[in-house]
Design a protein around this motif. Structure first.
Motif, PDB file in Angstrom:
ATOM      1  N   GLY A   6     -21.534   2.673  45.786  1.00 58.64           N
ATOM      2  CA  GLY A   6     -21.827   2.369  47.184  1.00 58.64           C
ATOM      3  C   GLY A   6     -20.562   2.198  48.001  1.00 58.64           C
ATOM      4  N   GLY A   7     -19.569   1.521  47.421  1.00 58.55           N
ATOM      5  CA  GLY A   7     -18.287   1.380  48.104  1.00 58.55           C
ATOM      6  C   GLY A   7     -17.596   2.716  48.303  1.00 58.55           C
ATOM      7  N   PHE A   8     -17.722   3.617  47.327  1.00 58.47           N
ATOM      8  CA  PHE A   8     -17.135   4.955  47.448  1.00 58.47           C
ATOM      9  C   PHE A   8     -17.775   5.722  48.603  1.00 58.47           C
ATOM     10  N   LEU A   9     -19.098   5.636  48.711  1.00 55.49           N
ATOM     11  CA  LEU A   9     -19.797   6.317  49.805  1.00 55.49           C
ATOM     12  C   LEU A   9     -19.385   5.750  51.157  1.00 55.49           C
ATOM     13  N   ASN A  10     -19.273   4.440  51.239  1.00 57.45           N
ATOM     14  CA  ASN A  10     -18.831   3.804  52.482  1.00 57.45           C
ATOM     15  C   ASN A  10     -17.435   4.286  52.860  1.00 57.45           C
ATOM     16  N   ALA A  11     -16.538   4.360  51.880  1.00 57.97           N
ATOM     17  CA  ALA A  11     -15.170   4.798  52.144  1.00 57.97           C
ATOM     18  C   ALA A  11     -15.109   6.253  52.572  1.00 57.97           C
ATOM     19  N   ASP A  59     -14.673   0.229  59.879  1.00 60.09           N
ATOM     20  CA  ASP A  59     -15.891   0.810  59.317  1.00 60.09           C
ATOM     21  C   ASP A  59     -16.162   0.342  57.894  1.00 60.09           C
ATOM     22  N   ILE A  60     -15.117  -0.068  57.173  1.00 57.16           N
ATOM     23  CA  ILE A  60     -15.350  -0.477  55.793  1.00 57.16           C
ATOM     24  C   ILE A  60     -15.865  -1.908  55.697  1.00 57.16           C
ATOM     25  N   SER A  61     -15.936  -2.617  56.822  1.00 56.16           N
ATOM     26  CA  SER A  61     -16.459  -3.989  56.804  1.00 56.16           C
ATOM     27  C   SER A  61     -17.868  -4.084  57.374  1.00 56.16           C
ATOM     28  N   ILE A  62     -18.366  -3.006  57.979  1.00 54.55           N
ATOM     29  CA  ILE A  62     -19.689  -3.053  58.610  1.00 54.55           C
ATOM     30  C   ILE A  62     -20.784  -3.238  57.563  1.00 54.55           C
ATOM     31  N   ILE A  63     -20.791  -2.379  56.537  1.00 49.94           N
ATOM     32  CA  ILE A  63     -21.836  -2.459  55.511  1.00 49.94           C
ATOM     33  C   ILE A  63     -21.783  -3.785  54.756  1.00 49.94           C
ATOM     34  N   PRO A  64     -20.623  -4.239  54.269  1.00 49.63           N
ATOM     35  CA  PRO A  64     -20.601  -5.534  53.574  1.00 49.63           C
ATOM     36  C   PRO A  64     -21.074  -6.696  54.433  1.00 49.63           C
TER      37      PRO A  64
END
Length: 257
Positions: free
Chosen positions: A157-162, A170-175
């Motif tokens: 999931g983190g890979f997809l977000n990145a 953008d990398i803090s929106i999902i978390p």
């Protein structure tokens, strides 16, 4: 590349990822340990004394498996999303892509690195919990299976977000807006039996509920959901996320302009 060369490339990525989070351990390993200790003190000792038993266990014992799983989820996700986006931002990913190294080796290397951090933090939190309560492992293979698959899933999931992130915001929106609410509403601090029928049905849509309960079953032997169905669902999500991540990486999504 030969199989041996692919293995060397994979190990190089994994070692690089492990050295990355161990080198800055005051930022990666210490904060979650302190945070979870505060959870143990506040929710377990102070609030837990007023709540009493839950699911046949004292409240501290009941929430510890959920807190361990929370730490595994957030750290597996956070390691890969920050590391891979940094690789994109610095354009060093382009060197990997033009090398003979297959894309699945790149993907697997980053994912295993994220799993290493997630499980390392989970182990630290587990050891800290022993200062506050007693835990007895009821089903070892279920516990290990849930931890490994969950850390793999959220690393993917983190890979997809990145991949889709365009900047560091953008990398803090999902978390912040997806992962944190789902985790807190995932049965970490309460049993689903306490919820009215409507909210119980709504909660069952949350995938983290199944991970937390499967892990709790492995440790304590109790669960609000079907454990084997949960294991099957987690495995299916891992396969789907891996296939999707590899497909997007092969297409150059978020990398090639």
């Amino acid at each position: 590349m030969s199989g041996y060369q692919q293995w060397v490339a994979f190990c190089t990525i994994v070692i690089k990822e492990i050295r990355r989070f161990t080198r800055i351990w005051p930022q990666t390993l210490l904060p979650p340990a302190i945070t979870m200790t505060l959870y143990f003190v506040i929710f377990g000792n102070l609030v837990g004394q007023r709540i009493g038993d839950m699911g046949g266990f004292d409240y501290m014992q009941y929430i510890v498996p959920g807190l361990i799983m929370m730490s595994v989820i957030t750290n597996s996700y956070g390691n890969v999303v920050s590391s891979f986006f940094s690789t994109k931002f610095q354009h060093s990913i382009e060197e990997m892509l033009v090398s003979p190294m297959p894309n699945y080796v790149i993907l697997t290397g980053f994912v295993v690195g994220g799993m290493a951090r997630g499980m390392a933090v989970g182990l630290i939190v587990s050891l800290l919990s022993l200062f506050f309560t007693h835990l007895s492992m009821q089903h070892l293979w279920i516990t290990v299976s849930v931890v490994v698959m969950t850390s793999a899933l959220f690393s993917l999931g983190g890979f997809l977000n990145a991949l889709f992130a365009r900047n560091f915001d953008d990398i803090s929106i999902i978390p912040n807006f997806v992962l944190t609410p789902l985790t807190y509403l995932g049965g970490v601090f309460y049993s689903l039996d306490l919820l009215p029928d409507f909210w119980r049905a709504v909660t069952l849509v949350n995938p983290i509920v199944y991970m937390v309960n499967a892990f709790r079953y492995g440790v304590l032997g109790v669960s609000d959901v079907n454990v084997y169905a949960s294991l099957g669902a987690i495995l299916a999500f891992v396969v789907v996320f891996f296939a999707l991540s590899l497909w997007l990486l092969n297409r150059g999504t978020g990398i090639r302009s």
